[in-house]
Design a protein around this motif. Structure first.
Motif, PDB file in Angstrom:
ATOM      1  N   ASP A 282       0.829  -1.417   0.529  1.00 39.09           N
ATOM      2  CA  ASP A 282       0.451  -0.077  -0.586  1.00 39.09           C
ATOM      3  C   ASP A 282       0.562   1.085   0.451  1.00 39.09           C
ATOM      4  O   ASP A 282       0.623   2.258   0.084  1.00 39.09           O
ATOM      5  N   ALA A 283       1.996   1.207  -0.035  1.00 39.27           N
ATOM      6  CA  ALA A 283       2.665   2.641  -0.260  1.00 39.27           C
ATOM      7  C   ALA A 283       2.732   3.807  -0.916  1.00 39.27           C
ATOM      8  O   ALA A 283       2.586   3.922  -0.876  1.00 39.27           O
ATOM      9  N   ALA A 284       2.430   3.445  -2.204  1.00 38.15           N
ATOM     10  CA  ALA A 284       1.391   4.282  -3.307  1.00 38.15           C
ATOM     11  C   ALA A 284       0.705   5.280  -2.552  1.00 38.15           C
ATOM     12  O   ALA A 284       0.763   6.051  -2.605  1.00 38.15           O
ATOM     13  N   VAL A 285      -0.116   4.356  -2.164  1.00 30.35           N
ATOM     14  CA  VAL A 285      -1.390   5.356  -1.550  1.00 30.35           C
ATOM     15  C   VAL A 285      -0.897   5.840  -0.407  1.00 30.35           C
ATOM     16  O   VAL A 285      -1.823   7.083  -0.099  1.00 30.35           O
ATOM     17  N   ARG A 286      -0.234   5.272   0.453  1.00 28.38           N
ATOM     18  CA  ARG A 286       0.392   5.897   1.724  1.00 28.38           C
ATOM     19  C   ARG A 286       0.817   7.177   0.977  1.00 28.38           C
ATOM     20  O   ARG A 286       0.464   8.228   2.345  1.00 28.38           O
ATOM     21  N   ARG A 287       1.812   7.295   0.948  1.00 23.68           N
ATOM     22  CA  ARG A 287       2.395   8.437  -0.192  1.00 23.68           C
ATOM     23  C   ARG A 287       1.578   9.153  -0.168  1.00 23.68           C
ATOM     24  O   ARG A 287       2.085  10.991  -0.643  1.00 23.68           O
ATOM     25  N   ALA A 288       0.131   9.240  -1.385  1.00 27.91           N
ATOM     26  CA  ALA A 288      -0.571   9.938  -1.776  1.00 27.91           C
ATOM     27  C   ALA A 288      -1.206  10.261  -0.659  1.00 27.91           C
ATOM     28  O   ALA A 288      -2.448  11.354  -1.225  1.00 27.91           O
ATOM     29  N   TRP A 289      -1.198  10.325   0.275  1.00 30.16           N
ATOM     30  CA  TRP A 289      -2.799  10.264   1.331  1.00 30.16           C
ATOM     31  C   TRP A 289      -2.015  11.541   1.804  1.00 30.16           C
ATOM     32  O   TRP A 289      -1.242  12.159   2.071  1.00 30.16           O
ATOM     33  N   ALA A 290      -3.221  12.254   1.848  1.00 28.60           N
ATOM     34  CA  ALA A 290      -2.950  13.864   2.666  1.00 28.60           C
ATOM     35  C   ALA A 290      -4.155  14.065   4.026  1.00 28.60           C
ATOM     36  O   ALA A 290      -5.144  13.828   4.280  1.00 28.60           O
ATOM     37  N   THR A 291      -3.437  14.571   5.032  1.00 26.81           N
ATOM     38  CA  THR A 291      -4.564  14.754   6.488  1.00 26.81           C
ATOM     39  C   THR A 291      -4.839  16.477   6.293  1.00 26.81           C
ATOM     40  O   THR A 291      -4.044  17.286   6.194  1.00 26.81           O
ATOM     41  N   VAL A 292      -5.534  16.898   6.384  1.00 28.62           N
ATOM     42  CA  VAL A 292      -6.164  18.485   6.812  1.00 28.62           C
ATOM     43  C   VAL A 292      -6.297  18.800   7.526  1.00 28.62           C
ATOM     44  O   VAL A 292      -7.057  18.176   8.972  1.00 28.62           O
ATOM     45  N   HIS A 293      -5.474  19.986   8.253  1.00 30.26           N
ATOM     46  CA  HIS A 293      -5.911  20.688   9.625  1.00 30.26           C
ATOM     47  C   HIS A 293      -6.288  21.520   9.637  1.00 30.26           C
ATOM     48  O   HIS A 293      -6.601  22.559   8.891  1.00 30.26           O
ATOM     49  N   SER A 294      -6.950  22.371  11.229  1.00 25.85           N
ATOM     50  CA  SER A 294      -7.457  23.437  11.384  1.00 25.85           C
ATOM     51  C   SER A 294      -6.185  24.005  12.016  1.00 25.85           C
ATOM     52  O   SER A 294      -5.683  23.300  13.386  1.00 25.85           O
ATOM     53  N   PRO A 295      -6.377  25.606  12.986  1.00 22.15           N
ATOM     54  CA  PRO A 295      -5.018  25.154  14.093  1.00 22.15           C
ATOM     55  C   PRO A 295      -5.900  25.329  15.380  1.00 22.15           C
ATOM     56  O   PRO A 295      -7.061  24.937  15.554  1.00 22.15           O
ATOM     57  N   GLY A 296      -4.977  24.589  16.013  1.00 24.75           N
ATOM     58  CA  GLY A 296      -5.323  24.126  17.747  1.00 24.75           C
ATOM     59  C   GLY A 296      -6.204  22.526  17.439  1.00 24.75           C
ATOM     60  O   GLY A 296      -6.907  22.244  18.099  1.00 24.75           O
ATOM     61  N   ALA A 297      -6.495  22.160  16.231  1.00 29.46           N
ATOM     62  CA  ALA A 297      -7.494  20.958  16.261  1.00 29.46           C
ATOM     63  C   ALA A 297      -6.586  19.293  16.571  1.00 29.46           C
ATOM     64  O   ALA A 297      -7.309  18.565  16.887  1.00 29.46           O
ATOM     65  N   GLY A 298      -5.206  19.804  16.160  1.00 32.41           N
ATOM     66  CA  GLY A 298      -4.320  18.273  16.955  1.00 32.41           C
ATOM     67  C   GLY A 298      -3.996  17.586  15.416  1.00 32.41           C
ATOM     68  O   GLY A 298      -4.181  17.822  14.725  1.00 32.41           O
ATOM     69  N   ALA A 299      -5.295  16.511  15.864  1.00 33.58           N
ATOM     70  CA  ALA A 299      -5.303  15.632  15.383  1.00 33.58           C
ATOM     71  C   ALA A 299      -6.026  15.983  13.683  1.00 33.58           C
ATOM     72  O   ALA A 299      -6.619  17.280  13.751  1.00 33.58           O
ATOM     73  N   GLY A 300      -5.800  15.478  12.424  1.00 37.27           N
ATOM     74  CA  GLY A 300      -6.078  16.366  11.187  1.00 37.27           C
ATOM     75  C   GLY A 300      -8.109  15.669  11.860  1.00 37.27           C
ATOM     76  O   GLY A 300      -8.195  14.770  12.409  1.00 37.27           O
ATOM     77  N   LEU A 301      -8.871  16.894  10.289  1.00 35.29           N
ATOM     78  CA  LEU A 301     -10.257  16.907  10.525  1.00 35.29           C
ATOM     79  C   LEU A 301     -10.774  15.736   9.624  1.00 35.29           C
ATOM     80  O   LEU A 301     -11.628  15.389   9.695  1.00 35.29           O
ATOM     81  N   GLY A 302      -9.455  15.667   8.652  1.00 42.61           N
ATOM     82  CA  GLY A 302      -9.934  15.002   7.054  1.00 42.61           C
ATOM     83  C   GLY A 302      -9.367  14.493   6.629  1.00 42.61           C
ATOM     84  O   GLY A 302      -8.206  14.850   6.608  1.00 42.61           O
ATOM     85  N   ALA A 303      -9.228  13.859   5.545  1.00 43.90           N
ATOM     86  CA  ALA A 303      -8.520  12.939   4.905  1.00 43.90           C
ATOM     87  C   ALA A 303      -8.685  13.714   3.332  1.00 43.90           C
ATOM     88  O   ALA A 303      -9.415  14.103   2.722  1.00 43.90           O
ATOM     89  N   GLY A 304      -7.301  14.210   2.198  1.00 41.11           N
ATOM     90  CA  GLY A 304      -7.468  14.051   1.500  1.00 41.11           C
ATOM     91  C   GLY A 304      -6.545  13.028   0.117  1.00 41.11           C
ATOM     92  O   GLY A 304      -5.708  12.718   0.581  1.00 41.11           O
TER      93      GLY A 304
END
Length: 106
Positions: free
Chosen positions: A10-32
């Motif tokens: 699954d390496a290619a998928v993991r390298r293409a994965w993005a996490t969306v953040h906002s200030p102070g949210a800590g962990a990501g709010l969603g993916a891209g």
């Protein structure tokens, strides 16, 4: 030198994965996903969550508001990067034939 992804199917998928953040949210709010060099595709409701707007807010976020949103790439270096909104398709709610609810576009 071997990459930590050499034996990972699954390496290619993991390298293409993005996490969306906002200030102070800590962990990501969603993916891209990275869809082209310099372009990440995510759902409108994820951007709305990052901006603390209602999930189905239809108005295109302003460039000023988007300064609050960052993305990181866990499969690469995990650093947060600024984003620019290139296109916006407002989310909408629709019913499926089985009576479920789908939020689209996504």
């Amino acid at each position: 030198m071997r990459s930590p992804y050499d034996d990972d199917p699954d390496a290619a998928v993991r390298r293409a994965w993005a996490t969306v953040h906002s200030p102070g949210a800590g962990a990501g709010l969603g993916a891209g996903l990275i869809v082209a060099d310099g372009f990440v595709l995510t759902c409108a409701h994820v951007v709305n969550a990052a901006l603390q707007r209602p999930k189905l807010a239809a108005a295109r976020p302003s460039a000023q508001a988007m300064l609050q949103v960052t993305v990181s790439f866990p499969g690469l270096d995990g650093k947060h990067r600024a984003v620019e909104l290139v296109n916006w398709l407002a989310p909408s709610r629709r019913r499926t034939s089985s009576g479920g609810t789908v939020i689209s576009p996504c």
